[in-house]
Design a protein around this motif. Structure first.
Motif, PDB file in Angstrom:
ATOM      1  N   GLY A   1       0.794  -1.221   0.000  1.00 42.97           N
ATOM      2  CA  GLY A   1       0.000   0.000   0.000  1.00 42.97           C
ATOM      3  C   GLY A   1       0.827   1.272   0.000  1.00 42.97           C
ATOM      4  N   GLU A   2       2.132   1.182  -0.253  1.00 40.55           N
ATOM      5  CA  GLU A   2       2.997   2.360  -0.272  1.00 40.55           C
ATOM      6  C   GLU A   2       3.666   2.488  -1.636  1.00 40.55           C
TER       7      GLU A   2
ATOM      8  N   GLY B   1      -1.542  -4.412   2.749  1.00 35.89           N
ATOM      9  CA  GLY B   1      -1.977  -3.613   1.611  1.00 35.89           C
ATOM     10  C   GLY B   1      -3.450  -3.753   1.317  1.00 35.89           C
TER      11      GLY B   1
ATOM     12  N   ASN C   1      -1.641  -4.613  -7.455  1.00 34.85           N
ATOM     13  CA  ASN C   1      -2.648  -3.578  -7.255  1.00 34.85           C
ATOM     14  C   ASN C   1      -1.966  -2.267  -6.885  1.00 34.85           C
ATOM     15  N   LEU C   2      -2.302  -1.208  -7.596  1.00 31.99           N
ATOM     16  CA  LEU C   2      -1.694   0.096  -7.351  1.00 31.99           C
ATOM     17  C   LEU C   2      -1.919   0.578  -5.926  1.00 31.99           C
ATOM     18  N   TYR C   3      -2.997   0.110  -5.284  1.00 32.89           N
ATOM     19  CA  TYR C   3      -3.331   0.558  -3.939  1.00 32.89           C
ATOM     20  C   TYR C   3      -3.073  -0.522  -2.889  1.00 32.89           C
TER      21      TYR C   3
ATOM     22  N   LYS D   1      -5.795   1.055 -11.881  1.00 35.90           N
ATOM     23  CA  LYS D   1      -6.954   1.672 -11.246  1.00 35.90           C
ATOM     24  C   LYS D   1      -8.242   0.917 -11.603  1.00 35.90           C
TER      25      LYS D   1
ATOM     26  N   THR E   1      -8.598  -2.160  -9.583  1.00 34.28           N
ATOM     27  CA  THR E   1      -8.996  -1.874  -8.206  1.00 34.28           C
ATOM     28  C   THR E   1     -10.493  -1.645  -8.099  1.00 34.28           C
ATOM     29  N   SER E   2     -11.048  -0.939  -9.073  1.00 35.18           N
ATOM     30  CA  SER E   2     -12.464  -0.599  -9.018  1.00 35.18           C
ATOM     31  C   SER E   2     -13.359  -1.751  -9.437  1.00 35.18           C
TER      32      SER E   2
END
Length: 331
Positions: free
Chosen positions: A81-82, A211, A275-277, A326, A329-330
């Motif tokens: 998550g960073e 994350g 995952n970007l997030y 993104k 993620t969505s």
């Protein structure tokens, strides 16, 4: 009785179950399909211009080794998550520390240890400011990128530092062990270690849990701050190794090493399915993403595109990578 969906299985962390989604998604394999598609496209269109030769394929792997190593390390950071924008600057700083240490008479071991300690130091500072001081990693590493690059320039007054240690050049240079280039061995070794660490160890499971949902992970007994701290240290170590490989290949250390590499590294990680997030990561996918970018760059060079045209296409790849991350993620 608690209902557990069939596509979820518990991962036990500190004797507490943490549920992760194991459902297969076609998007998990898109990077491999993209790599095969791009490779076949260039093989058909410019195969007669040397694209399919063993030497050129070896060049693609060797040219992407440093990105591959940094991207593998970055996978842990992004999956937690960073993000680490200072990884490219750390490459230059660690390379200079290694070369200066060997020039000072510390020898091969002293040079390697100095480079690794430089990476650990920057990773630790990033980790401390992100987890303890609670500054967003984007801002911390953005500032660190400028600071470390400036220090690298100041250390040698922008002059390159020659590397003359023959053993260092054999280990980190363009030498080969039999028919296999040393850089290829580095890529395969990092792939193996990174994959095992992320997928087969409790630390890797804690990375993904942190994350995915840091609050749930904390309730499950995970020290999320410690996990993120170590992830950023891994990023520093990966950058240090890449810096030494750059030095071995160029037979010198320069403050310009790693410039803009952080963008390519992030693109490779996101293209590879991380995952970007946070919460999802794949080292194997990251390697495929790195090879995909390397293959595209190689093919564009053979076609004869100018540097400016290559930059346009590389920028488009980064935008698509972020957009795709993104969308994943969505979804």
């Amino acid at each position: 009785m608690q209902f557990k969906p069939s596509n979820r299985q518990p991962i036990v962390i500190n004797r507490q179950p943490y549920f992760v989604n194991l459902r297969l998604d076609w998007r998990d394999f898109i990077v491999y399909l993209a790599f095969v598609t791009v490779f076949l496209f260039f093989a058909i269109t410019i195969g007669d211009q040397g694209f399919l030769t063993i030497s050129n394929i070896s060049n693609i792997i060797r040219a992407t080794t440093m990105i591959t190593i940094m991207a593998t390390a970055m996978t842990f950071v992004i999956a937690s998550g960073e993000i680490d924008l200072s990884i490219g600057a750390t490459v230059a700083f660690a390379a200079l520390c290694t070369s200066l240490a060997m020039q000072a008479g510390l020898g091969l071991i002293g040079g390697i240890v100095s480079g690794l300690l430089a990476g650990v130091l920057i990773g630790s500072i990033n980790g401390f400011l992100t987890t303890i001081v609670a500054i967003p990693s984007f801002l911390v590493t953005l500032g660190m990128m400028q600071l470390v690059r400036g220090v690298a320039m100041w250390m040698t007054d922008t002059s390159p530092v020659p590397v003359n240690n023959e053993n260092f050049l054999k280990i980190f240079g363009t030498d080969s062990i039999g028919p296999i280039p040393t850089l290829v061995i580095w890529s395969v070794s990092v792939l193996f270690i990174g994959h095992i660490l992320l997928k087969k160890t409790s630390f890797g499971r804690k990375i993904l849990a942190t994350g995915g949902n840091s609050i749930s992970a904390s309730y499950s007994g995970v020290n999320t701050k410690k996990v993120k701290f170590y992830a950023l240290i891994i990023s520093g170590i990966g950058a240090a190794i890449a810096g030494m490989l750059y030095s071995g290949a160029m037979q010198s250390a320069r403050y310009t090493f790693g410039q803009a590499d952080e963008l390519t590294v992030i693109a490779a990680v996101i293209l590879g399915g991380t995952n970007l997030y946070g919460g999802r990561g794949s080292v194997a996918g990251t390697i495929a993403g790195s090879l995909l970018i390397g293959t595209i760059n190689n093919g564009l060079i053979i076609i004869g595109l100018s540097v400016s045209q290559q930059m346009v296409i590389s920028g488009a790849i980064i935008i698509l990578a972020v957009a795709f991350g993104k969308k994943r993620t969505s979804a």
